[in-house]
Design an enzyme around this catalytic site. Structure first.
Site, PDB file in Angstrom:
ATOM      1  N   PRO A  75      46.479  31.295  32.407  1.00 32.08           N
ATOM      2  CA  PRO A  75      45.173  31.332  31.735  1.00 32.08           C
ATOM      3  C   PRO A  75      44.030  31.395  32.751  1.00 32.08           C
ATOM      4  CG  PRO A  75      46.503  29.453  31.004  1.00 32.08           C
ATOM      5  CD  PRO A  75      47.159  30.026  32.223  1.00 32.08           C
ATOM      6  N   GLU A  76      43.147  32.369  32.573  1.00 30.97           N
ATOM      7  CA  GLU A  76      41.924  32.411  33.377  1.00 30.97           C
ATOM      8  C   GLU A  76      40.758  32.286  32.414  1.00 30.97           C
ATOM      9  OE1 GLU A  76      41.808  35.307  36.524  1.00 30.97           O
ATOM     10  OE2 GLU A  76      43.986  35.458  36.569  1.00 30.97           O
ATOM     11  N   LYS A 132      37.526  26.830  33.108  1.00 34.68           N
ATOM     12  CA  LYS A 132      38.861  26.911  32.509  1.00 34.68           C
ATOM     13  C   LYS A 132      39.152  25.705  31.625  1.00 34.68           C
ATOM     14  CE  LYS A 132      40.837  28.790  36.580  1.00 34.68           C
ATOM     15  NZ  LYS A 132      42.116  29.067  37.253  1.00 34.68           N
ATOM     16  N   CYS A 167      49.681  52.379  45.495  1.00 33.72           N
ATOM     17  CA  CYS A 167      48.276  52.162  45.131  1.00 33.72           C
ATOM     18  C   CYS A 167      47.836  53.279  44.194  1.00 33.72           C
ATOM     19  CB  CYS A 167      47.430  52.174  46.402  1.00 33.72           C
ATOM     20  SG  CYS A 167      45.651  52.196  46.084  1.00 33.72           S
ATOM     21  N   CYS A 170      45.416  55.580  46.493  1.00 31.26           N
ATOM     22  CA  CYS A 170      45.813  56.316  47.705  1.00 31.26           C
ATOM     23  C   CYS A 170      47.323  56.428  47.881  1.00 31.26           C
ATOM     24  CB  CYS A 170      45.200  55.647  48.938  1.00 31.26           C
ATOM     25  SG  CYS A 170      46.005  54.100  49.369  1.00 31.26           S
ATOM     26  N   CYS A 215      45.878  46.541  48.613  1.00 30.90           N
ATOM     27  CA  CYS A 215      46.287  47.803  49.223  1.00 30.90           C
ATOM     28  C   CYS A 215      45.857  47.759  50.684  1.00 30.90           C
ATOM     29  CB  CYS A 215      45.620  48.987  48.533  1.00 30.90           C
ATOM     30  SG  CYS A 215      45.890  50.520  49.470  1.00 30.90           S
ATOM     31  N   CYS A 249      43.247  50.888  51.294  1.00 28.55           N
ATOM     32  CA  CYS A 249      41.938  50.798  50.613  1.00 28.55           C
ATOM     33  C   CYS A 249      41.190  49.522  51.002  1.00 28.55           C
ATOM     34  CB  CYS A 249      42.107  50.814  49.102  1.00 28.55           C
ATOM     35  SG  CYS A 249      42.726  52.364  48.448  1.00 28.55           S
TER      36      CYS A 249
HETATM   37 ZN   LIG Z   1      44.971  52.237  48.301  1.00 34.42          ZN
END
Ligand SMILES: [Zn+2]
Length: 274
Positions: free
Chosen positions: A2-3, A55, A247, A250, A269, A272
């Protein structure tokens, strides 16, 4: 896990069902709740409001009493019609708040207490919370200031620190960092103000988008988080849970690592977010 978005939607659903209704019965497996209930019965009180704070979920009852719960890793609240079959087993039940028209069941909840308004005002778990990302009054500058006060912290840990800002968990942390092309293992000190600000804004936008039911959400269906904007259900998230998979930008394999307290995993990634 849960967020903030989950808690917000849960509070919304509980408010719609419970607010204004009189509690007809209350049951709990948690001694800290039944002790209070014996002295000052919950049944007979009216549910005044249900709110999400970070929360934490607050169910406000008439007669100056608030039920505070925190869902941690596995807790959840469901709402049923009286007599409807529960989707989780009885052994997971921790709290039941019933009214004439609905039954709210808290499953696997470990953090729960009944507080009067004075005790609520002193509740350190709530007082220490940073600005709530889903609150209308959310202040980006305040969140950036609080991040700046933790220069040595890895940004991937700082985003989860609920005293910096409240509401983010592992999923939105990794997704917001990808969206802003920031590596989770960089310390806060190495990021510019504009980077921190865009990160906070992105986290808020992603949480808010997921806090309001979209066209893909139906009653009783499992909620699927969405950060990519793709309509393909298999392409909902950029990096979270995608270790070793390409990704979406990319093609480089996504990597992941535990850090901080050692129970929190970041996904990113390497190209990135180099
Ligand atoms: Zn990437």
């Amino acid at each position: 896990m849960p967020e903030g978005d989950t808690i917000y939607r849960t509070a919304d659903a509980l408010r719609r069902e419970l607010a204004g209704q009189v509690v007809t019965s209350f049951e709990s497996q948690l001694p800290q709740l039944t002790r209070v209930d014996e002295d000052a019965p919950i049944a007979g009180r009216t549910v005044v409001d249900v709110r999400a704070v970070g929360k934490h979920l607050l169910i406000e009852l008439s007669g100056d009493l608030v039920l505070r719960t925190h869902l941690r890793m596995r807790g959840s609240w469901h709402v049923y019609r009286p007599g409807e079959r529960w989707r989780r087993g009885q052994q997971h039940m921790r709290i039941v708040v019933a009214t004439a028209r609905s039954v709210a069941v808290g499953f696997d909840i470990t953090v729960a207490e009944l507080l009067d308004s004075r005790a609520l005002a002193r509740c350190s778990d709530l007082n220490r919370l940073g600005p709530d990302l889903l609150a209308e009054s959310f202040d980006v500058g305040e969140a950036v200031t609080r991040l700046r006060q933790r220069p040595e912290m890895l940004v991937g840990d700082a985003l989860l620190d609920q005293t910096v800002m409240a509401g983010i968990g592992n999923v939105f942390k990794s997704e917001a960092l990808f969206a802003c092309r920031i590596n989770p293992l960089v310390s806060v000190a190495r990021l510019r103000d504009e980077q921190l600000e865009s990160l906070v804004r992105k986290a808020r936008a992603l949480l808010a988008r997921n806090a309001r039911p979209g066209p893909w959400a139906g009653r009783g269906q499992t909620w699927l988080r969405q950060t990519t904007g793709s309509l393909d259900p298999s392409a909902r998230l950029w990096v979270y849970g995608r270790t070793g998979r390409p990704c979406r930008q990319c093609g480089t394999p996504i990597v992941s690592r535990l850090h901080g307290s050692g129970t929190r995993r970041s996904y990113w990634c390497p190209k990135c977010q180099g």
